[in-house]
Every structure is written in structure tokens, then in C-alpha cells.
Write a protein that holds these residues in place. Sequence first.
Motif, PDB file in Angstrom:
ATOM      1  N   HIS A  73       3.332  13.766   4.448  1.00 42.14           N
ATOM      2  CA  HIS A  73       3.823  12.783   3.481  1.00 42.14           C
ATOM      3  C   HIS A  73       3.229  13.138   2.123  1.00 42.14           C
ATOM      4  O   HIS A  73       2.013  13.078   1.938  1.00 42.14           O
ATOM      5  CB  HIS A  73       3.406  11.359   3.881  1.00 42.14           C
ATOM      6  CG  HIS A  73       3.938  10.929   5.215  1.00 42.14           C
ATOM      7  ND1 HIS A  73       5.189  10.394   5.379  1.00 42.14           N
ATOM      8  CD2 HIS A  73       3.373  10.980   6.464  1.00 42.14           C
ATOM      9  CE1 HIS A  73       5.388  10.115   6.672  1.00 42.14           C
ATOM     10  NE2 HIS A  73       4.297  10.461   7.346  1.00 42.14           N
ATOM     11  N   ASN A  74       4.079  13.506   1.161  1.00 45.35           N
ATOM     12  CA  ASN A  74       3.578  13.847  -0.165  1.00 45.35           C
ATOM     13  C   ASN A  74       4.497  13.239  -1.219  1.00 45.35           C
ATOM     14  O   ASN A  74       5.460  12.542  -0.909  1.00 45.35           O
ATOM     15  CB  ASN A  74       3.441  15.353  -0.345  1.00 45.35           C
ATOM     16  CG  ASN A  74       4.735  16.094  -0.072  1.00 45.35           C
ATOM     17  OD1 ASN A  74       5.815  15.518  -0.158  1.00 45.35           O
ATOM     18  ND2 ASN A  74       4.640  17.372   0.270  1.00 45.35           N
ATOM     19  N   GLY A  75       4.171  13.498  -2.460  1.00 40.77           N
ATOM     20  CA  GLY A  75       4.891  12.851  -3.543  1.00 40.77           C
ATOM     21  C   GLY A  75       4.534  11.389  -3.687  1.00 40.77           C
ATOM     22  O   GLY A  75       5.256  10.632  -4.340  1.00 40.77           O
ATOM     23  N   ILE A  76       3.429  10.969  -3.092  1.00 40.04           N
ATOM     24  CA  ILE A  76       3.001   9.574  -3.134  1.00 40.04           C
ATOM     25  C   ILE A  76       1.797   9.449  -4.055  1.00 40.04           C
ATOM     26  O   ILE A  76       1.066  10.401  -4.297  1.00 40.04           O
ATOM     27  CB  ILE A  76       2.652   9.063  -1.724  1.00 40.04           C
ATOM     28  CG1 ILE A  76       1.557   9.935  -1.098  1.00 40.04           C
ATOM     29  CG2 ILE A  76       3.890   9.051  -0.848  1.00 40.04           C
ATOM     30  CD1 ILE A  76       1.127   9.482   0.276  1.00 40.04           C
ATOM     31  N   GLU A  77       1.612   8.250  -4.556  1.00 41.45           N
ATOM     32  CA  GLU A  77       0.495   8.006  -5.462  1.00 41.45           C
ATOM     33  C   GLU A  77      -0.815   7.975  -4.679  1.00 41.45           C
ATOM     34  O   GLU A  77      -0.895   7.389  -3.602  1.00 41.45           O
ATOM     35  CB  GLU A  77       0.702   6.689  -6.202  1.00 41.45           C
ATOM     36  CG  GLU A  77      -0.324   6.416  -7.267  1.00 41.45           C
ATOM     37  CD  GLU A  77      -0.027   5.146  -8.033  1.00 41.45           C
ATOM     38  OE1 GLU A  77      -0.812   4.782  -8.938  1.00 41.45           O
ATOM     39  OE2 GLU A  77       1.007   4.503  -7.730  1.00 41.45           O
ATOM     40  N   ALA A  78      -1.817   8.626  -5.235  1.00 43.29           N
ATOM     41  CA  ALA A  78      -3.122   8.666  -4.566  1.00 43.29           C
ATOM     42  C   ALA A  78      -3.784   7.299  -4.624  1.00 43.29           C
ATOM     43  O   ALA A  78      -3.756   6.628  -5.666  1.00 43.29           O
ATOM     44  CB  ALA A  78      -4.009   9.716  -5.232  1.00 43.29           C
ATOM     45  N   PRO A  79      -4.372   6.849  -3.506  1.00 39.07           N
ATOM     46  CA  PRO A  79      -5.087   5.565  -3.537  1.00 39.07           C
ATOM     47  C   PRO A  79      -6.330   5.656  -4.426  1.00 39.07           C
ATOM     48  O   PRO A  79      -6.834   6.742  -4.725  1.00 39.07           O
ATOM     49  CB  PRO A  79      -5.446   5.338  -2.075  1.00 39.07           C
ATOM     50  CG  PRO A  79      -5.440   6.688  -1.451  1.00 39.07           C
ATOM     51  CD  PRO A  79      -4.401   7.478  -2.175  1.00 39.07           C
ATOM     52  N   LYS A  80      -6.800   4.515  -4.848  1.00 34.82           N
ATOM     53  CA  LYS A  80      -7.934   4.487  -5.776  1.00 34.82           C
ATOM     54  C   LYS A  80      -9.198   5.081  -5.162  1.00 34.82           C
ATOM     55  O   LYS A  80     -10.007   5.676  -5.870  1.00 34.82           O
ATOM     56  CB  LYS A  80      -8.195   3.047  -6.221  1.00 34.82           C
ATOM     57  CG  LYS A  80      -7.039   2.447  -7.016  1.00 34.82           C
ATOM     58  CD  LYS A  80      -7.371   1.026  -7.438  1.00 34.82           C
ATOM     59  CE  LYS A  80      -6.223   0.416  -8.242  1.00 34.82           C
ATOM     60  NZ  LYS A  80      -6.514  -0.971  -8.666  1.00 34.82           N
ATOM     61  N   TYR A  81      -9.374   4.914  -3.838  1.00 34.22           N
ATOM     62  CA  TYR A  81     -10.608   5.392  -3.217  1.00 34.22           C
ATOM     63  C   TYR A  81     -10.630   6.906  -3.030  1.00 34.22           C
ATOM     64  O   TYR A  81     -11.651   7.484  -2.685  1.00 34.22           O
ATOM     65  CB  TYR A  81     -10.815   4.715  -1.855  1.00 34.22           C
ATOM     66  CG  TYR A  81      -9.690   4.965  -0.865  1.00 34.22           C
ATOM     67  CD1 TYR A  81      -9.612   6.147  -0.124  1.00 34.22           C
ATOM     68  CD2 TYR A  81      -8.696   4.008  -0.647  1.00 34.22           C
ATOM     69  CE1 TYR A  81      -8.593   6.377   0.771  1.00 34.22           C
ATOM     70  CE2 TYR A  81      -7.672   4.230   0.258  1.00 34.22           C
ATOM     71  CZ  TYR A  81      -7.625   5.412   0.962  1.00 34.22           C
ATOM     72  OH  TYR A  81      -6.614   5.626   1.854  1.00 34.22           O
ATOM     73  N   ALA A  82      -9.479   7.596  -3.259  1.00 36.71           N
ATOM     74  CA  ALA A  82      -9.414   9.021  -2.956  1.00 36.71           C
ATOM     75  C   ALA A  82     -10.265   9.856  -3.904  1.00 36.71           C
ATOM     76  O   ALA A  82     -10.801  10.903  -3.510  1.00 36.71           O
ATOM     77  CB  ALA A  82      -7.966   9.503  -2.989  1.00 36.71           C
ATOM     78  N   PHE A  83     -10.405   9.431  -5.163  1.00 42.19           N
ATOM     79  CA  PHE A  83     -11.128  10.255  -6.135  1.00 42.19           C
ATOM     80  C   PHE A  83     -12.270   9.483  -6.792  1.00 42.19           C
ATOM     81  O   PHE A  83     -12.564   9.659  -7.970  1.00 42.19           O
ATOM     82  CB  PHE A  83     -10.158  10.764  -7.218  1.00 42.19           C
ATOM     83  CG  PHE A  83      -9.093  11.677  -6.686  1.00 42.19           C
ATOM     84  CD1 PHE A  83      -9.381  12.986  -6.360  1.00 42.19           C
ATOM     85  CD2 PHE A  83      -7.796  11.220  -6.485  1.00 42.19           C
ATOM     86  CE1 PHE A  83      -8.405  13.827  -5.864  1.00 42.19           C
ATOM     87  CE2 PHE A  83      -6.811  12.050  -5.990  1.00 42.19           C
ATOM     88  CZ  PHE A  83      -7.119  13.367  -5.672  1.00 42.19           C
ATOM     89  N   ILE A  84     -12.925   8.618  -6.005  1.00 42.36           N
ATOM     90  CA  ILE A  84     -14.093   7.894  -6.535  1.00 42.36           C
ATOM     91  C   ILE A  84     -15.295   8.827  -6.581  1.00 42.36           C
ATOM     92  O   ILE A  84     -15.580   9.537  -5.625  1.00 42.36           O
ATOM     93  CB  ILE A  84     -14.393   6.650  -5.660  1.00 42.36           C
ATOM     94  CG1 ILE A  84     -13.221   5.666  -5.732  1.00 42.36           C
ATOM     95  CG2 ILE A  84     -15.670   5.978  -6.126  1.00 42.36           C
ATOM     96  CD1 ILE A  84     -13.396   4.452  -4.860  1.00 42.36           C
TER      97      ILE A  84
END
Length: 675
Positions: A664-675
Motif C-alpha cells: 500500500h503506497n501513495g498514502i500520507e505518512a502518519p505523524k509517528y512515522a518520522f518523530i
Amino acid sequence: MLECLRHLSNPSRIYFCHSCWVRVGLLAQPVGRDSTVGLKWLFETDRPAELSSLPQCLMLEIRGGRLDVITEEAEHQESTNMADGGVRATRGVSTFQRFSIDTDESLCFEPCEDSLPPPIGEEDGPHCDVFQTESDIIIIRNQLQGKVTEMENFASHLEEIFLTVEENFGRQEQHLEQHYNDVLQTLSQRYDDRAAGLEEEKKGKLEALYKQLLACGQAMDASKELIETAQEVYRCHDKRLFLKAVMPTIRRIEEFAEEQVDLTLATSLEFDTPLADLSDVKTMMDSINIVPAPSAPVINPQTPNSATQTSLRVCWSLFSDDTVEYYELYYRPVLEDTPADGSCAPQVSKVKVKETHRTVTDLLPNAQYELWVTATNTTGISPASEKTLYVTVPSPPAIKQRECTSCPEASLIRWESGNTNPVDSYTVELRETGPDASESIAESVVAVPTCQCLIQLQTGRRYLICVRAVNIGGPSGRSEVIAVATTGTLFYLLEDTAHPCLSISEDGFTIFYEEEELPISAMALEDNNNAFTRCAAVLGDLIPVRGRHYWEVEVDDGTEFRIGVASEDTERNTYLGANNTSWCMRHILTPSRHKYEFLHNGWSPDLRITVNPVRIGVALDYKRGTLSFFNVALEQHLHTFQCHFQNYVQPCFGLDNPGALTVHNGIEAPKYAFI
């Protein structure tokens, strides 16, 4: 806008204010309960105060598709209610013109007599409201502008022909004057030569006659002297002297008598007048009406934007002193596989033109054409010009949507040319879409040398992108438009890297590993060096942007898998995570539990995951040099690789036993992914 209504006894007649008429329209609409069709006039002006008085009214009558003025008002009534109840009426006279509007949009004016004004202010009589929308006027204006444009083009064409004719007649006049001067010069030379010959002949005749005249004079003088001597001897009385002188005298007389005196003319009195040879003059006179054959024209090099997919605009020039009646333009396609002997050479086409330019149609797209031209007049045909190559506009490229990738900061667009002959460059056009992009401006990336382009975009937007191919003839038409969103990272699986045990779904996001009789290690590819041979794996498309990328993978509990990233040049005959060019998360089924490893260069930290993740998030951050894995359902961090990636990496996916895996791609990254 001010609505002027007039109530008449005859519903086919209407009245409107002429002096206040700036823009007026006619509208048919029902009036009253009996659905009588009325006409409404709407007037628009910058001086509304003048509309209140309604001076100089015209009475119109509608007959079929024609609107005629049948009477005109010569006076108008103005009544004002005074504070004391008094009423005062005034009348004015003005001059009008009668006009008619036909269905063919023509407008004519005729003088008209003054007449009495119609009654106004009656509220109970029948009335018609007349209205013509401004859009009708715009349509008529556009039609007139189109006709004007056609007339201007035709006038330009006539001007070109006029200039060509004028140049030809100018050259003919110069040619005639040159021939006339040559003939006069030749005749003058012949006259001078003939006059000189006559003068020499005259001089010779006069000299001969003069010599003969001198000889005759001398003979006469000698004869006269002898006569006088004889007379003196005869008169002598002395016989002795007589005898002594008579004998010499007799001898002289005898000698004189023996001399032959030529009494004929020494020269002819007639002049020799041979016939003049004027054959060359006659030839020159005949050549006055013969125009010399023109010299070879010169085809101009192709100019930019002078072609379409199926047409070429060709221009050429001619020597200024030549006179030409028409040109013949020859052209044929240039084929790479044409035999040297010319047995299968393409057919030559020919077109006859009057001007020094021509647009050739019905051609092949992105094809080279060999062109040459000849000029013809009454004398003959010129030599052919040198052959020149022109090229038509390319066909629109075809975007490879399955090979296009995107991320929040950029998009990599790939396409194929679709043309046999190479093109000069490509132009990528993009426009932002969506509710916030109503005022967006289309952008273009020009002079792209290859069939791919990395475009920097804004995060969280949607774009429509297309590509044009460009050569010296001009740009091609647009390719099919694709939509690109920068909400997340989008990529497709590369089928040429997939192990033969794997199959990929039609949408390009799911891989399957079905039961096989041979083990994976025994299956090797001989004709595809880019495919994995030991590990049943496949790579995702390259993401050539050093930013943040996020995608998710959905798996079953009973599937053993490997997911992560790998370099483009990672070895195909090793397992993912077993070398220093791949980083992956591995799921292993054991009799007692589910085991998870995070492998890089064959080493994994000792970690234990208590809840089996069904949907795994993968976050790649080039700037921080991290690769993180998450349990999406629990928003739980699983592990992070710390590595400053020197080269770009690609998503990688592997199955160690039969099963399926969905990306599954083309989706917005969740906030916790790049904390």
C-alpha cells in the motif's frame, strides 16, 4: 439597466427610446394569463438620467424574421405633476433614421419621415417586451471577427501574388529594355561600319577619276604644244630653218599619235551596295519576346515551428533577375532501409505553386522528407535546387504510468517516444488541480533530453501531467494526461526483478508465491540477469529523491516474508538482508512462535515482538539516515536501522514460503512515522 415598456393597441408593434439606446436586446416571454408572447427591450447606458424622459422614440414592427422601423416619433410627451396639481405638456421634434435588421445579420439605414409619438403611460393596453442578450451580440461580433480574419488572410495572399506579379513584370521590363539597347547598339555599329566602307569607296573612286583627269590634261597640253610648234614651223619663211625644224616636229607628232590615250573611266560611277547581313539583328529582335530560362531556386533551411504532424511549410528563393510563371515542388520520405540501387525508393510527389512557399500536407509524423524545387517560364525549366531535408512534428509520447513514481516532494515521470526517428527534446507540462488550484498556472519543463524527468512538486497537491516531443518542426500534441498526487510515496513493483516463483497482480501492488515442485534455490534465470535467483524477491521502483518516504505492507500470519530496502546493484543470488546492500525485516514461522529479525549484512539484533503485525509501515528518511518499521494497527515502533545511505535504495519484498503480500503506497505518512 432600465426597462422601457410601451403599451400599444397593436401587439406586433413596440416602442423604444432611441437616444438612450447603448446596448439593446430582444427577448420573447409570456405576458399575462393568456400566455401572450411579449417582447421586452432592455437598455443599458452610462447616463440613466436621460432614460427617464424617453425622448425620440421609434415604433417598430416585427414581420417574420425581419425587424423594421415602420414609423418614427418626431415628438415626445413629457408630463410633470406639479405640487398644485397642474399638468404641463411639452413637445419636441427630432430627426431619425429608418433601419432594418435581417436574419442574415445585415444592417441598413434609410431616411424616415417624422410622425406622431405613440401614447405612453397606459397600463391596461397590450404591450411587448423586447430583449436581445449580450451573448447574441458577442456571437455576431465573433462571426464578424472571423470574417475579418478570413478577409485579412485572403488580402495577404493577394498581396503576395501581387508582389510576385510585380516582380515578374519588373524583370520582364528590365529584360526588354536590355534587349532593346542591345539591338540599338548592334544597328549603330552596323551603320558606323557601313558608313566607313562607303567613305573609303568614295575616296578611291575620286582619286582614280582625279588621276585620269590629270592624265587627260597632260595629253591636251602636249597636243596643244605640238600644234603651236607645227604652226610656228609652218609660218617660218626661211627654208633652211624650216627643213631643220620640220623633221623633229614630225617625229614628235608621230610619237604623240602612237601614244594610246585611255578615254574610258578609270572607275565605276556606281557604288557597291551589298545586302546587309542582319540575321543576328533579326535573332536579337526575335529574342526580345523570349524570356531566359530561370536559374535553379534555393530551398531555405527549415525554420522552427514550421511543421505539424502531417504538414510542412517550405520556403525557397530565386535569383532576382529571373522571371518565373510557376514552381514545381518535389518531395518524398527518407527511409532508412531503402536499397542502394533505388529499386524500392519511395514515390516522389509533386505540387505546382505560384508563390515561393508551400504547405505540404498528408505527411507522416516525425518523418524526414527530401524536398527540391524547379522554376518554369515560357522558355523552359530551371535546374533542380539542391535537395533539403525537412522533418514533421513527432507523434505524442506515451507515458509509462507503471514506471512513474512520486513522493511528497517530487515525481519521476517516464515515457516512451513512440517515434522511429529521434526527437530533439521533450517538454513536460503540469497543472495543479483541486479546489485550491482554481487560479493555478500551467508550468512547463522544457529541453528534457531523455525519456524521463524528475519534477519538483509541492507536498499534498494533485497535478495533471502530460508530455510533448519536440523537434525543429515544432512540438507534438500532448500525450495522455496522468494524475499525480504528492500526498505520499507511490511506486510500482519491477517485474523484471521478480524471481520466477513470484507472480504480480495486474495493478502491480500484490505479489504471490504459489506451490512449486522445485525448491527456490534450484530455479535460476538464464535470460534475465536482473531477476533474483536465490531469494523469491522483487524490487520496487527507484525513488530518486533524498527526502522522506513511507509505504505499508499487508501480510498474513502464516506467510514468511522479507520487507525493507535494497540498493539497485544488490546481488541477485543472495538473500535480502544477507549482504551490506540490503536492510530488511524478516518473519519466520517456528513451531513455538513467530520470530522476527531485522537483517543487514547477515546480522540482526536480538528483538522479540509479542504482537504479530498484519500491516507493517516502512519509513525511509534519507536526511536522518534511518529506516524504521511500525505495527500500523497499534502505531507501535518495531525497529530502526541507522545508516547514512550513500546511494539511492529501492523498496524490496520477498516471500520465503507460499503466500501473498500486498503493498500500500501513495498514502500520507502518519505523524509517528518520522518523530
